[in-house]
Structures are given as C-alpha cells and as structure tokens.
Design a protein around this motif. Structure first.
Motif, short mmCIF file in Angstrom:
data_model
loop_
_atom_site.label_atom_id
_atom_site.label_comp_id
_atom_site.label_asym_id
_atom_site.label_seq_id
_atom_site.Cartn_x
_atom_site.Cartn_y
_atom_site.Cartn_z
N HIS A 237 48.27 18.93 -10.79
CA HIS A 237 48.11 18.69 -9.35
C HIS A 237 48.08 17.17 -9.20
N PRO B 125 42.52 15.84 -6.29
CA PRO B 125 43.07 16.89 -5.43
C PRO B 125 41.97 17.58 -4.63
N VAL C 128 48.17 13.42 -7.44
CA VAL C 128 47.69 12.72 -6.25
C VAL C 128 48.12 11.26 -6.36
N TRP D 76 47.97 24.23 1.13
CA TRP D 76 49.22 23.84 1.81
C TRP D 76 50.39 23.86 0.83
N THR E 71 51.77 16.55 0.60
CA THR E 71 50.87 16.34 1.73
C THR E 71 50.87 14.86 2.12
N HIS F 28 42.35 21.88 0.44
CA HIS F 28 43.32 21.96 1.54
C HIS F 28 44.73 21.66 1.03
N GLY F 29 44.80 20.63 0.17
CA GLY F 29 46.09 20.27 -0.42
C GLY F 29 46.66 21.43 -1.21
N THR F 30 45.81 22.05 -2.01
CA THR F 30 46.26 23.16 -2.86
C THR F 30 46.82 24.29 -1.99
N GLN G 113 49.66 14.58 -2.02
CA GLN G 113 49.40 15.49 -3.14
C GLN G 113 50.64 16.36 -3.37
#
Ligand code: FAD
Length: 315
Positions: A260, A233, A262, A240, A224, A236-238, A187
C-alpha cells in the motif's frame, strides 16, 4: 562544454563540487543524469524521506489521461512524452530496465474501451535506480543553503559541502527552502497475481482519476488525492482503492495486496512546476512542484535545468 567552477569558500575547508543536486527523486536524479552526461561534476544528496513521491508514482505518461489539453502544461507534457524513448534508452545503458511500455486505454462511461494513441507508461522506481547507477549519491539530509564565496554552502546532517551551483529538487519538502511548494498525498495499491491489462483509465469518479496498470512489481491501482503530509496508509484510501480495482479489473477481490503505497506529490499554488532561479538565494536553481506529472515532465525539466546551468542563470 565548460561549466562554471566553484571559485572558493568562505575560508573553511569543505568538500567542493561544481553542482550539488538536493534530492535524488524523479526530478533530481534525472536533472543530475543530464548534467553528468554533459560533463558536469555533480553530486546528489538525498535524505531518503518516507513519502518520497517517486516510490509511490504510477508511471503513466498520459497528457490526455490527465486531461492536460487546453492547460498551460499541455505542450510540455507532449514534449516530455516525445523525449521519453531516447531518455529511457540512455538510462537503460546502466543495465537497469525502466519498463517503458506504449499503449494506454480508457474505459468509456457506457462500456467499451478506447485507446489513447501515443501515450505510454514506465516504472518510476526503476527510472530513479537507473539514473542513480550513473551518479554519485550520498545519503544526507540537507538542512540549509547559504550563499557564500561565489557559490553555495550546503549544510547537511552528514557535514557541509560547497558547490558552484545548487539545484533544489527536494520534492514536497522544497518549501522548507523558501519556495511555494506543499504536499498533496496520494495512495495506491500494488496487487499480486492479477492479469496483465496494460495501462487503463476508468471513468472519472468524484473528480479523481482511477487507473490501473500492470508493472513488473504487480498490478498498480491508483490513486487518491488529499491535502496531507501523512505518509502512512488509511482505511479510507484502502476502501476507495479496492473499489477502483473492482471497476477497472474484474476479479481482483481475492488479489493479495503486495504494497500500500503512500507518496507526497509536490504541488504549487497555480499547479505549475517551479523551474528557474530561486527567488532569494543566489547560486540556487529550483526544479520542484511537478505535482502529479513529475514522471511525464522530468525530461523537459532536466533539459531546461541543463540549459540554465550552461548559461550561468542565477550563478
Ligand atoms: C500516488 C502517486 C501517483 C503518481 N503517478 C504519477 C504518474 O503516473 N505520472 C507522473 O508523471 N507522475 C506521477 N506522480 C507524481 C510524481 O511522483 C512526482 O511529480 C515526482 O515524483 C516529483 O519528483 P520530485 O523529484 O520533485 O519529488 P520526489 O520524487 O518526492 O523526490 C524528492 C526527493 O528529495 C529528497 N529530499 C527531500 N528533502 C530533502 C532534504 N532536505 N535533503 C536531501 N534530500 C531531500 C527525498 O528523499 C526524495 O527522494 C505520482 C505521485 C503519487 C504520489
């Protein structure tokens, strides 16, 4: 140059081509671009899959940044980097700029920034668009590849084709066709209104590379990495990625998220790309499994596939 011409079908009338490339992503479109440039009658079939890696890729061409020194991929990575300026110039004759930009820096753990000479970046979606300008690309989901009549029958949701040779370049989905490739999800964020910082790696965090680069579509912050086929998305990805953005480029907290992204990186068990004859299907060459290095390695893979088609490998 003489390419092998399809020598017949199994008696059923089908559209027939010298070479069909399954998948028009970073690898498939550049393989097809090289084949076309060498005079082959080539068709690309692409299913426009959500999660295609080329739409989410950063575009870093960084053997050092990706810590490839001392690995079996280092020589090919340097060769990819060396080939990119000429390939970019050829692609840009289509009228689509690919935004090849020299210069990548690395933030040091104790502060300060060092340059990594020779490294560069580009814009992967533009690379694919430029290559496709010069190609015939049909929207089709390839369902099976059946060797027949001295070539390969290509079954799709848009009808069947016959090809003298097929190049399997379906990214993470290549595994469906009997090769050892799976997905590693990545991501990234595209931020609007951030300053131009060029391309920059941060200090490594929990094994992942944090990097940011200014592109025509915004400030890209990535990326990620986890074993997953999910193409949407997650929180957690956001979190990080927002943290990575703060480390890499101060004052991005207020920056608007333009996208965002992916993408599914096509990975192999040993981390090395598969470029060569399909293990069981005559007439099929595989060009898949480039993991996190597809943009960097694509010029080398395209040249190798062209060489194999010329020599009739697995024809
Ligand atoms: C977040 C992220 C960041 C990255 N950053 C970089 C980077 O900075 N530098 C770098 O070198 N690499 C990077 N990569 C890796 C790079 O994107 C991949 O290695 C590369 O895109 C692989 O190319 P591909 O053509 O094999 O697969 P893809 O780009 O995924 O393309 C595969 C294509 O095949 C099509 N397809 C799939 N199945 C079928 C079917 N059955 N029939 C027809 N068509 C089909 C799909 O629609 C797709 O267009 C990154 C990847 C991600 C996810």
């Amino acid at each position: 140059m003489v390419f092998r011409v399809a020598n017949g079908t199994d008696g059923i009338r089908m559209r027939s081509r010298e070479v069909i490339v399954v998948g028009g992503g970073l690898i498939g479109s550049l393989v097809a671009f090289r084949l076309r440039g060498a005079g082959a009658d080539v068709l690309v079939l692409d299913a426009d899959r959500p999660g295609a890696a080329w739409r989410a890729a950063a575009g870093l061409l960084t053997p050092d940044g990706e810590r490839l020194r001392g690995t079996p991929l280092h020589a090919e990575a340097l060769e990819g980097l060396r080939r990119w300026p000429a390939l970019a110039a050829a692609l840009e004759r289509s009228g689509v700029p690919v935004h090849l930009r020299p210069g990548v820096t690395r933030m040091q753990p104790g502060g300060g920034v060092v340059g990594t000479p020779g490294e560069a970046s580009l814009h992967p979606p533009s690379v694919v668009r430029a290559a496709r300008q010069e190609l015939e690309v049909v929207a089709a989901h390839v369902q099976s590849l059946v060797p027949s009549g001295g070539g390969v029958r290509v079954r799709t949701d848009a009808g069947d084709w016959f090809a003298g040779q097929v190049i399997l370049a379906a990214g993470a989905w290549s595994g469906v066709f009997g090769v050892g490739v799976r997905a590693e999800q990545g991501q990234a964020l595209l931020l609007r209104g951030a300053p131009d910082i060029g391309a920059r790696y941060g200090p490594p965090a929990r094994g992942f590379s944090r990097y940011a680069l200014s592109r025509p579509d915004g400030l890209y912050v990535g990326a990620t990495s986890r074993r997953s086929w999910a193409t949407t998305p997650d929180v957690h990805g956001t979190r990080w990625l927002r943290g990575a953005a703060r480390t890499l480029v101060p004052d991005t907290d207020g920056a608007e998220v333009a996208a965002h992204l992916v993408g599914l990186r096509p990975v192999t068990p040993d981390g090395l790309p598969l470029v060569g004859p399909h293990p069981t299907l005559p007439g099929v060459l595989v060009a898949a499994g480039h993991g996190r290095h597809g943009a960097l390695l694509a010029p080398v893979t395209a040249a190798r596939v062209l060489g194999m088609v010329r020599q009739g490998v697995n024809a």
